[in-house]
Scaffold this active site. Sequence first.
Site, mmCIF file in Angstrom:
data_model
loop_
_atom_site.group_PDB
_atom_site.id
_atom_site.type_symbol
_atom_site.label_atom_id
_atom_site.label_comp_id
_atom_site.label_asym_id
_atom_site.label_seq_id
_atom_site.Cartn_x
_atom_site.Cartn_y
_atom_site.Cartn_z
ATOM 1 N N HIS A 1 -5.458 74.062 -29.480
ATOM 2 C CA HIS A 1 -6.723 74.247 -28.767
ATOM 3 C C HIS A 1 -6.806 75.638 -28.145
ATOM 4 C CE1 HIS A 1 -10.132 72.790 -26.177
ATOM 5 N NE2 HIS A 1 -9.700 73.783 -25.426
ATOM 6 N N GLU A 2 -5.795 75.982 -27.371
ATOM 7 C CA GLU A 2 -5.822 77.279 -26.701
ATOM 8 C C GLU A 2 -5.733 78.425 -27.713
ATOM 9 O OE1 GLU A 2 -6.776 77.508 -23.764
ATOM 10 O OE2 GLU A 2 -6.577 75.371 -23.311
ATOM 11 N N HIS B 1 -9.163 79.301 -28.876
ATOM 12 C CA HIS B 1 -9.793 80.263 -27.966
ATOM 13 C C HIS B 1 -9.258 81.670 -28.228
ATOM 14 C CE1 HIS B 1 -12.071 77.508 -25.542
ATOM 15 N NE2 HIS B 1 -11.023 76.871 -25.073
#
Length: 679
Positions: A470-471, A474
């Site tokens: 997820h990170e 980003h």
Amino acid sequence: MTTNPLLKPFQTLHETAPFPLIQNEHYLPAITEGIAAGRKEVNAIADNKDNPTFANTIVALERTGDQLSRATSVLFNLNAAETSPELQKIVKEVSPMLTEYGNDITLNDKLFARIKSVYEHRANLKLDGESHMLLEKTYKRFARNGANLNDADKTMLRAIDKELSQLSIQFGENVLNETNEYVMEVADEDELSGLPDFAKESAKKVAQEKNLTGWAFTLQAPSYGPFMQYADNRALREKLYRAYNGRGFHGDKNDNQEIIKRMVQLRYDRANLLGYKTHADFVLEESMAGSSEKVQSFLDELVQYARPAAESQLNELTTYAQANGFTGDRIEQWDYSYYAEKLKKKQLDLDDEMLRPYFELDNVLQGVFTVANKLYGITFNENSSIPVYNPEVKAYEVFDQNGTFLAVFYGDYFPRAGKRSGAWMNDVQGQKIVNGVNLRPHIVNVCNFTRPTETRPSLLTFYEVTTLFHEFGHALHGMLANGQYESLSGTSVPRDFVELPSQVMENWCYTPEALNLFAKHYQTGEVIPQSLVEKIRASQNFMAGIANLRQLRFGLTDMYFHDRQPTGESVTDVESHADSLVNLFPRVSGTSFSTAFSHIFAGGYSAGYYSYKWSEVLDADAFEYFQQNGGLGAKEVARKFRQHVLEKGGSEKPMELYKNFRGREPSPQAMLRRSGLAL
């Protein structure tokens, strides 16, 4: 004082921050000088005798503040990931200065007159799309933040902004203090029945580090999570649950209740001052959703899908618990993870401890690099000569498929006393093009994962694996940015669009083609068996209704704080409004999740937490597009996602970017199918 490295461009590879050379005494002088330099730049634009143009006003303003941002980006990154009482004191000192400086710009009458003149003549300027967006965003930045107010109201706005800045910092410090100060010491190993060996080994190590005997458990996620999942001792589960969910709620020096009430009131007052009915109306005007009514309708609709499924799942879990030693009528919140893990093991023959040996951190990290390489052709080379702010941090150079340098990537993955909880992406340097030179970004991923022990490397839970992906999504949004203007670059997009790249990346964790790249047993090197992969995929919807209600509880509470006039209700009274719709568990006295809800009170997600669910509609629809065209081999889909989403930042309206990628607007059906909620 030694030469202040923050006062000049960094003389390092890729001009990365020379963290070891930066001392606490450097920040205040650098920020003071940076503000002075920024004022000089801004005043030169405002006082320019030439007629205002896009170049001499809008672009000129966009290019101001480099000296200041060099110092503040380092300071605020470290305050989140490597703070100390001295650093926190500096942040408290400079934050009002920065707020005043920002207000001095947006409330500058002469400057706004020039911006307004350019904006009113925009139809005749023949700007490209990105430049037109910069003009629109610049004008709205001023108009939406007080440029049209009279002098008295501007003074009031300054006071509100200053107080909000200080309260937000204090909120975050209080949560960090509560997290760091609590330790549950256990002297008798019999009380640790059910805990896996790794959890006991980690707890023994924590106790030794804190000069305690026995085993010590903290409120850091790698300690708290396994205890709630596996500890047979129900009384200790309750004790730890109450400590974690009571952070900021004890009526002491770290209490956040009055801070929340004050922040909510100030946000409402600020919105009113600017001509908006509520803070939510102010925030959502520039979002994909567009209005608080649309957000509320969206959340309410999801409740209608999720609640029946959640009620059925909770009944099933309660029946299972009662058949396995639970004597009550309703399970409590400190029972949920414990019995859910056991039920998952029974139904799917799967639990975190079966998977953990296949998810060594270094392998997972190389796996996410490989996924990025297969999709976008980029490569990651660790470079130990790039300075880092803690020995645990690793730095990488990122290159495009043609060998062009793209970015610096920092990975920081273990909990420390100076690091706030959670996981996030940030940048130390943004991306922009100046005088034809593409200045590439420096991106940070920060997480709090399971540490290595004396006998085992860092082995992640599957949830930690999805968090890393997820990170990293980003991070890709930042690293692949390719815009002219930093204020529109990378993750500078509406909150309900920013989670699209991150949540798309999570999806790969459930695919055999991705798992086979990195899920290898840390001792034998064996690739994860296909039977386990199938169980992971089957587990994606395990207790999905309850998981959805949990997210909806956060989103609805956020909206209840911000989409109406505050009435002075207590924090728990506000939470009870959402709880009546989505919380199926008994209310636990002495606890409040809002008092540690850093996303909305110490982050940028106020009136925006719904974004996670909103983005699920986008990411499920987008990921189906990848899957329908070959998964990791969907080169054309990946090319379009990179070109129209990851590279574009906020240079166009989010819906236009999505349609350029997907060929149509998103459909919610993919999300409902994935969640097992489709009717």
